[in-house]
Design an enzyme around this catalytic site. Structure first.
Site, PDB file in Angstrom:
ATOM      1  N   GLY A   6       4.672 -19.504   1.859  1.00 42.99           N
ATOM      2  CA  GLY A   6       5.835 -18.622   1.762  1.00 42.99           C
ATOM      3  C   GLY A   6       5.487 -17.156   1.588  1.00 42.99           C
ATOM      4  CG  HIS A  20       2.456 -10.406  -3.713  1.00 43.10           C
ATOM      5  ND1 HIS A  20       2.057 -10.383  -2.393  1.00 43.10           N
ATOM      6  CD2 HIS A  20       3.542 -11.212  -3.751  1.00 43.10           C
ATOM      7  CE1 HIS A  20       2.868 -11.128  -1.671  1.00 43.10           C
ATOM      8  NE2 HIS A  20       3.774 -11.667  -2.470  1.00 43.10           N
ATOM      9  CG  ASN A  49       4.924 -17.495  -2.728  1.00 46.63           C
ATOM     10  OD1 ASN A  49       4.853 -18.533  -3.387  1.00 46.63           O
ATOM     11  ND2 ASN A  49       5.972 -16.682  -2.808  1.00 46.63           N
ATOM     12  CB  CYS A  76      -0.964  -0.007   1.183  1.00 44.93           C
ATOM     13  SG  CYS A  76      -2.372  -1.115   0.954  1.00 44.93           S
TER      14      CYS A  76
HETATM   15  P1  AMP Z   1       6.060 -13.110  -0.909  1.00 43.18           P
HETATM   16  O1  AMP Z   1       7.233 -13.649  -0.148  1.00 43.18           O
HETATM   17  O2  AMP Z   1       5.438 -14.077  -1.879  1.00 43.18           O
HETATM   18  O3  AMP Z   1       5.025 -12.500   0.031  1.00 43.18           O
HETATM   19  O4  AMP Z   1       6.621 -11.964  -1.830  1.00 43.18           O
HETATM   20  C1  AMP Z   1       6.927 -10.685  -1.364  1.00 43.18           C
HETATM   21  C2  AMP Z   1       7.897 -10.114  -2.347  1.00 43.18           C
HETATM   22  O5  AMP Z   1       7.942  -8.726  -2.183  1.00 43.18           O
HETATM   23  C3  AMP Z   1       9.331 -10.644  -2.177  1.00 43.18           C
HETATM   24  O6  AMP Z   1       9.767 -11.261  -3.385  1.00 43.18           O
HETATM   25  C4  AMP Z   1      10.123  -9.385  -1.854  1.00 43.18           C
HETATM   26  O7  AMP Z   1      11.414  -9.380  -2.426  1.00 43.18           O
HETATM   27  C5  AMP Z   1       9.243  -8.283  -2.435  1.00 43.18           C
HETATM   28  N1  AMP Z   1       9.393  -6.994  -1.816  1.00 43.18           N
HETATM   29  C6  AMP Z   1       9.364  -6.691  -0.490  1.00 43.18           C
HETATM   30  N2  AMP Z   1       9.514  -5.369  -0.306  1.00 43.18           N
HETATM   31  C7  AMP Z   1       9.631  -4.820  -1.533  1.00 43.18           C
HETATM   32  C8  AMP Z   1       9.821  -3.484  -2.016  1.00 43.18           C
HETATM   33  N3  AMP Z   1       9.918  -2.433  -1.179  1.00 43.18           N
HETATM   34  N4  AMP Z   1       9.917  -3.285  -3.355  1.00 43.18           N
HETATM   35  C9  AMP Z   1       9.819  -4.331  -4.206  1.00 43.18           C
HETATM   36  N5  AMP Z   1       9.633  -5.597  -3.824  1.00 43.18           N
HETATM   37  C10 AMP Z   1       9.551  -5.850  -2.514  1.00 43.18           C
HETATM   38 ZN    ZN Z   2      -1.752  -3.298   1.260  1.00 43.76          ZN
END
Ligand code: AMP
Ligand code: ZN
Length: 112
Positions: A91, A98, A85, A6
């Site tokens: 995970g 997303h 995930n 967000c």
């Molecule tokens: P998940 O582990 O499936 O919840 O994926 C979350 C993803 O968000 C991971 O691959 C992180 O590397 C990515 N992530 C977390 N913070 C950021 C950020 N500030 N900008 C871009 N990607 C992010």
């Molecule tokens: Zn959000």
């Protein structure tokens, strides 16, 4: 505690945006797992795949439409993988739904 994604939508947290509509945003993952790794999100805060309902599901279709457009824009002619995930065992680390879009190398299956 605020939601990172967000924060990216509002612009409070910087990101490398690659695609945006009124309802969907895609940006480069900060910790890429493949040569191309983007995250595609609904602008509405849906916590996880477990929270998808008949009411909010149109935006999920728009995420897949976004992936097809990104594949064209980014010349991902070799193909790509879309991953969600969900929950601790799945995970999931960011509690805003997303889809990961991975490409640029041959991806192993099953993923492990
Ligand atoms: P998940 O582990 O499936 O919840 O994926 C979350 C993803 O968000 C991971 O691959 C992180 O590397 C990515 N992530 C977390 N913070 C950021 C950020 N500030 N900008 C871009 N990607 C992010
Ligand atoms: Zn959000």
């Amino acid at each position: 505690m605020g939601c990172i994604f967000c924060g990216i939508i509002s612009g409070d947290i910087p990101s490398q945006k690659i695609y945006e509509t009124e309802t969907v945003l895609a940006f480069k993952d900060i910790d890429p797992k493949a040569p191309f790794h983007a995250v595609i999100i609904p602008k509405a805060h849906i916590k996880s795949a477990m929270e998808i309902t008949g009411e909010n599901s149109p935006v999920i279709a728009e995420i897949f439409e976004a992936a097809a457009k990104i594949a064209t824009d980014e010349n991902l002619a070799g193909g790509f993988r879309l991953v969600n995930n969900c929950g601790a065992d799945g995970g999931q680390t960011v509690d805003h739904f997303h889809i990961h879009m991975l490409a640029g190398r041959v991806l192993a299956w099953p993923p492990g």
